[in-house]
Each structure stands twice: as C-alpha cells, then as structure tokens.
Design a protein around this motif. Structure first.
Motif, mmCIF file in Angstrom:
data_model
loop_
_atom_site.group_PDB
_atom_site.id
_atom_site.type_symbol
_atom_site.label_atom_id
_atom_site.label_comp_id
_atom_site.label_asym_id
_atom_site.label_seq_id
_atom_site.Cartn_x
_atom_site.Cartn_y
_atom_site.Cartn_z
ATOM 1 N N ARG A 13 12.451 33.919 121.056
ATOM 2 C CA ARG A 13 12.408 33.848 122.322
ATOM 3 C C ARG A 13 11.317 32.821 123.055
ATOM 4 N NH1 ARG A 13 13.085 38.730 119.795
ATOM 5 N NH2 ARG A 13 14.984 39.959 120.823
ATOM 6 N N ASN A 14 10.299 32.837 122.549
ATOM 7 C CA ASN A 14 9.436 31.869 122.896
ATOM 8 C C ASN A 14 8.789 31.021 121.942
ATOM 9 O OD1 ASN A 14 8.806 32.564 125.758
ATOM 10 N ND2 ASN A 14 8.501 34.732 124.899
ATOM 11 N N GLY A 16 6.723 28.695 119.150
ATOM 12 C CA GLY A 16 5.373 28.250 119.371
ATOM 13 C C GLY A 16 4.811 28.699 118.042
ATOM 14 N N TYR A 18 2.023 31.562 116.153
ATOM 15 C CA TYR A 18 1.266 32.541 116.432
ATOM 16 C C TYR A 18 0.524 32.960 115.305
ATOM 17 C CZ TYR A 18 4.876 33.042 120.178
ATOM 18 O OH TYR A 18 5.717 32.571 121.322
ATOM 19 N N GLN A 27 9.042 37.689 118.709
ATOM 20 C CA GLN A 27 9.973 36.417 119.037
ATOM 21 C C GLN A 27 11.064 36.399 118.501
ATOM 22 O OE1 GLN A 27 7.928 35.317 121.550
ATOM 23 N NE2 GLN A 27 6.478 36.480 121.076
#
Length: 212
Positions: A13-14, A16, A18, A27
C-alpha cells in the motif's frame, strides 16, 4: 533482548521501510503481489529498497547482499492460515468473561460463548481452545488452533487448569465448564497443533476483543 529489524516493502500500500512487523503487515496484508523482506540494519534495508525487489525478494540468492543478513518476513511462511484463532474477553479480571473462535484468514466467527458470569481471561482462553479442539474433532479436521495465552496452552497440555479463582456460588457456572473441558481432554486424543500466537510479530490475534 531481540535485535531490531527493518522491513522493506517494495510492493504494498505504501512502499518504504518500516521498523516493526505490525506496521509492515498493514502495508502488505491482502495486497496482491506484495513484495517485502526484513533486514538486520537500517543501512541494509535502505540499500535493498534502492536496489529494488528483483535483487532481494523471492527464492533466488540476492546479488550484492548476503542471505545471512536477510530473512523472510512473510507471514504466509510463519502463520498457518488454515486454522482457528481463539481469544477471550473479560470485564474485570475476574469478571464476566466470553470467548470466541474465528477463521484465522478471514476473521469470520466460527463459534462464541458467553458471557459467563464470573471468570478470568486465561480460563476463558482455555475453554476456547478446548471448544475449538472439540469442534474440529467433530469435523474430522486436524487444523491448527492459535491462542495468545501461554497459560491456557499449558493447561490444555497438562489437561488441568491451575488457577486461584475461588470455587464458590459466584463461580459455579465457569467451574462446571472447566470440569467438562478437563474431562474432554482426559478422554479424547487429537492431532491438532495448539500454538502460541506471536503478537509482537504478527499483530493482535484475529479473535481479539480489543479490551487491552
């Protein structure tokens, strides 16, 4: 103390980096084609994110990064989703208690019981596990059962509850259920695994009542 891990999400979803599994999971859960992996250091994670998933995700040996510094974070590898997850909820401990079992994949409620007038969270979890085992045995199923209560799992293995809850008029209801559950464990065998739900890595169990 466990070493921190850094989770790279290339496709989710996003995308990056984490710093906790629950955040990474948000995500990628139910995201078709999700690509992600954990690394031991922030620098490794940043380099892998820049490189792209082709070098680091999947079964092939990555180029430019030792497999010793990367490990799969896929919950599909860690969690048996073809299973039942159970949990109990109380209003006070001891207090009114209820429990339920849900489909680990979908969260759909399979069974629920209560509220019982007075009991504890661990006893509720114990009863939920035994309920799940009896339910699955009727179906002829060897599905895994997950619980986030180490005490309840231990009691199931011991086939006996170890609790300080008084046995009196106020707890008569739950003690009848305990006696019945212990009797079932002593008189039945089962092949199902009863496993601890790893909340720190996987987030809250699907059956959670949200009463933390």
């Amino acid at each position: 103390m466990a070493k921190p891990k850094y989770y790279v999400v290339w496709a989710g979803r996003n995308p990056g980096i984490y710093e906790s599994w629950p955040e990474c999971r948000k995500q990628i859960e139910k995201f078709e084609g999700a690509k992600y992996k954990s690394f031991e250091s922030r620098a490794e994670a940043e380099a892998a994110f820049r490189d792209g998933w082709e070098k680091h995700w999947g079964r092939n040996k990555p180029q430019g990064l030792s497999l010793k510094t990367a490990s799969s974070s896929s919950w599909e590898d860690e969690i048996d989703y073809d299973s039942i997850s159970v949990d109990a909820g109380t209003r006070g401990n001891p207090g009114p208690v209820e429990y339920k079992g849900v489909d680990t994949r979908t969260g759909e409620v399979i069974f629920s019981y209560g509220p019982i007038s007075k009991g504890t969270n661990n006893i509720g979890e114990f009863l939920a596990i035994v309920h799940a085992l009896a339910y699955l045995q009727k179906l002829g199923s060897d599905k895994t059962v997950y619980s986030d209560s180490a005490n309840a799992i231990k009691w199931v293995k011991q086939k006996a509850v170890s609790t300080t809850l008084a046995r009196d008029a106020s707890t008569e209801e739950i003690w009848k259920l305990i006696d019945r559950a212990e009797h079932w464990l002593r008189t039945h065998t089962y092949k199902n695994k009863v496993l601890k739900w790893q909340t720190e890595r996987w987030g809250e169990i699907k059956a959670d009542y949200g009463r933390k």
